[in-house]
Design an enzyme around this catalytic site. Structure first.
Site, PDB file in Angstrom:
ATOM      1  N   GLU A 210       0.789  -1.070  -0.051  1.00 39.78           N
ATOM      2  CA  GLU A 210      -0.063   0.052   0.084  1.00 39.78           C
ATOM      3  C   GLU A 210       0.817   1.176  -0.021  1.00 39.78           C
ATOM      4  O   GLU A 210       1.507   1.609   1.030  1.00 39.78           O
ATOM      5  CB  GLU A 210      -0.797  -0.117   1.255  1.00 39.78           C
ATOM      6  N   CYS A 244      -2.149   9.041   2.685  1.00 39.11           N
ATOM      7  CA  CYS A 244      -1.493   8.316   1.451  1.00 39.11           C
ATOM      8  C   CYS A 244      -2.545   8.881   0.319  1.00 39.11           C
ATOM      9  O   CYS A 244      -2.086   8.869  -0.777  1.00 39.11           O
ATOM     10  CB  CYS A 244      -1.235   7.092   1.662  1.00 39.11           C
TER      11      CYS A 244
END
Length: 456
Positions: A210, A244
Site C-alpha cells: 500500500e 496517502c
C-alpha cells in the site's frame, strides 16, 4: 540485528496446530481485539496526541472508529467468507463438482507506517486474523508512544506465538525481512516498497504494498464550488496532509479558478480557524526531517493562503500555492503534508494527458455534475480508487477494496478485501467415481473427434 527466526518458528508451529483455522477462534480473537480498542480508547488518543498532536476528534474518526466498524463488519460476514464456495464445472468435466477453499498463508508480517500508526497496523491485522493467519506487527519508530502502547496491548492479550509486536527501526524491518515468511503486508512510501518487494522476491513471498503517489483532484467548471472547496480542504488537511490518499494537487478549470480559490480559503478558515498552529489542535509534522523537506516547497510559486510554520511545534498551517507548473519541486514527488499546489486547465483531454504521463496515483478525485466528464476521466486515467464529488471518503466503506496500481501499490484490502488479501484460494475439483469419460484417454477410438465435440 536481532535474529527473529525463533519467533517466526513459534508462530509457524502454532499455525500448524490448526487452531486459527477454526472460524469460532478467529471471531473470538476479533471480538477480543474490538474490546481492547474500546477499553483503551483514551490511552490511544493520548498516545496519538503525544506522537502527532492529533485531536481527539481526528484520533477517533481516523484511527479508532474506523477500526471498530471494520471489526464489526468482518465478524458479521466471516462465517460466509470462510466457507468453501461452489463454482460451475465445465461441460468437459461433467459429473464433477468444483469448489474454492479459502485458506490462510501462515505467518504474516505487517509493517505499518507512522501517519496513522494505530489504524494502519490494526486494519491489516483484522484481515490476517479473519483469514486464519498468525501475525507479526512492526509499527513505526517515528511514533514511539503509539508503538509502545500497541505492543503492550497486543502482548498482554494475545500469545506471541499467535500475534506479536516487534518494535524497532529500519534495521528491525530488515532483520524480519531476511527471514522466511508466508506473507508480507507493507504500508509506506514507494522507495521503501521497492525494497520490501526485492526482499520478498528472495523467498518468493507474496506481498501487498500500500504505497502512495501524487493523487490529483480535478475541479471542473460545472462543479458545486462551495461544497467542493469544503470537501477538498477537509480531505487535504486532515492529519496535516499526512495521508496517502490526500489530494496531492489540484487541477481547476480556468473559468472557475478565481471563484473556487475564494471558496477554498473560506473553507480552510471555517475548518481550522484564523491561526491553526496557535490553536494547538492541528496535527503536527512527524519529524524535523519531514518538516524541513516540506518547508522547502513553500518557496515554489506564489502563496495564495497560509505558509506560516513553526519549527518548535513542527507545524505548518494549511497552505495553498498558485502559479505552479510541473517543473516545480513540489510537483516532483508526493507532498505528504499540508501544502496544496494548484494548476489550471482549459481542455479536459490535455489535462488528462498530463496526469497519465506520470505514475499511476493511489487516488483521484473529480468534482463535476457532468456524467460525461466523469466517464471520460474514469475511463482515461488508471488509479487505485477515489471519489466523485468528494475526497478520501471511499476509505470508509467496507464494500470498497482499497489499494493502488503500478507504483501506487499492489493488492487491495478493507472489508472482504482484507480477508481475501490474506487468503490463498485453493481450487478443488471433486470428480465422480460413478462413471468415467472414455474420450479423455488417447487409447479411446476417435478420441480426438470426441474431445472436439466439447472443446471447440
Amino acid at each position: 540485528m536481532e535474529n527473529y527466526a525463533d519467533l517466526i518458528q513459534k508462530q509457524r508451529n502454532f499455525f500448524t496446530q490448526g487452531k486459527t483455522k477454526d472460524v469460532t477462534f478467529r471471531i473470538e480473537a476479533l471480538r477480543k481485539l474490538r474490546s481492547i480498542i474500546k477499553q483503551h480508547e483514551q490511552e490511544l488518543m493520548d498516545a496519538l496526541k503525544a506522537d502527532l498532536n492529533k485531536s481527539e476528534f481526528d484520533a477517533y474518526l481516523t484511527e479508532i472508529g474506523i477500526l471498530l466498524e471494520e471489526i464489526r463488519f468482518t465478524i458479521k460476514h466471516l462465517k460466509k467468507w470462510a466457507k468453501p464456495r461452489k463454482v460451475k464445472s465445465s461441460l468437459a468435466q461433467i459429473g464433477s463438482k468444483s469448489y474454492i477453499y479459502p485458506e490462510a498463508y501462515g505467518v504474516a508480517l505487517i509493517i505499518a507506517p507512522w501517519n496513522y500508526p494505530f489504524q494502519l497496523a490494526i486494519a491489516p491485522l483484522i484481515g490476517a486474523i479473519a483469514a486464519g493467519n498468525c501475525a507479526i506487527l512492526k509499527p513505526s519508530e517515528l511514533t514511539p508512544q503509539t508503538s509502545a502502547l500497541l505492543s503492550k496491548l497486543i502482548s498482554s492479550h494475545f500469545p506471541e506465538e499467535y500475534i506479536s509486536v516487534v518494535e524497532g527501526d529500519a534495521e528491525t524491518s530488515t532483520a524480519l525481512l531476511n527471514e522466511k515468511l508466508d506473507y508480507i503486508f507493507f504500508t509506506g512510501s514507494v522507495p521503501v516498497g521497492k525494497i520490501i518487494m526485492e526482499a520478498a522476491s528472495k523467498n518468493l513471498t507474496p506481498v501487498t504494498l500500500e504505497l502512495g503517489g501524487k493523487s490529483p483532484c480535478i475541479v471542473h467548471e460545472d462543479a458545486n464550488l462551495k461544497l467542493a472547496a469544503k470537501r477538498i480542504a477537509w480531505g487535504k488537511y486532515i492529519n496535516s496532509g499526512q495521508t496517502c490518499v490526500a489530494p496531492d494537487y489540484l487541477y481547476v478549470h480556468s473559468r472557475v479558478k478565481g471563484e473556487f480559490l475564494k471558496e477554498l480559503k473560506q473553507a480552510i478558515h471555517e475548518l481550522y480557524g484564523e491561526n491553526p498552529i496557535a490553536s494547538g489542535q492541528f496535527t503536527r509534522i512527524v519529524s524535523e526531517k519531514h518538516f524541513s523537506r516540506l518547508t522547502k516547497f513553500l518557496t515554489n510559486g506564489t502563496t495564495i493562503h497560509g505558509g506560516s510554520h513553526d519549527l518548535s511545534a513542527l507545524s505548518i498551517e494549511p497552505t495553498v500555492l498558485g502559479n505552479i507548473t510541473w517543473n516545480d519541486e513540489v510537483m516532483q514527488d508526493e507532498i505528504f503534508g499540508p501544502i496544496l499546489p494548484v494548476l489550471e486547465y482549459d481542455v479536459l483531454s490535455k489535462m488528462i494527458g498530463e496526469v497519465t504521463a506520470r505514475p499511476k496515483p493511489l487516488a483521484l478525485y473529480i468534482f463535476t455534475e457532468s456524467e460525461g466528464v466523469q466517464s471520460q476521466i474514469l475511463s482515461s486515467i488508471s488509479f487505485g480508487g477515489g471519489c466523485i464529488n468528494d475526497t478520501v471518503y471511499h476509505l470508509s466503506s467496507p464494500y470498497l477494496p482499497f489499494g493502488g496500481v503500478g507504483e501506487s501499490g499492489i493488492g487491495a484490502y478493507h472489508g472482504k478485501g482484507s480477508f481475501d488479501v490474506f487468503s490463498h484460494e485453493k481450487s478443488i475439483l471433486k470428480q465422480t467415481t460413478r462413471f468415467d469419460l472414455p474420450f479423455r484417454y488417447p487409447t479411446t477410438k476417435d478420441a480426438l473427434k470426441k474431445v472436439k465435440l466439447f472443446i471447440k
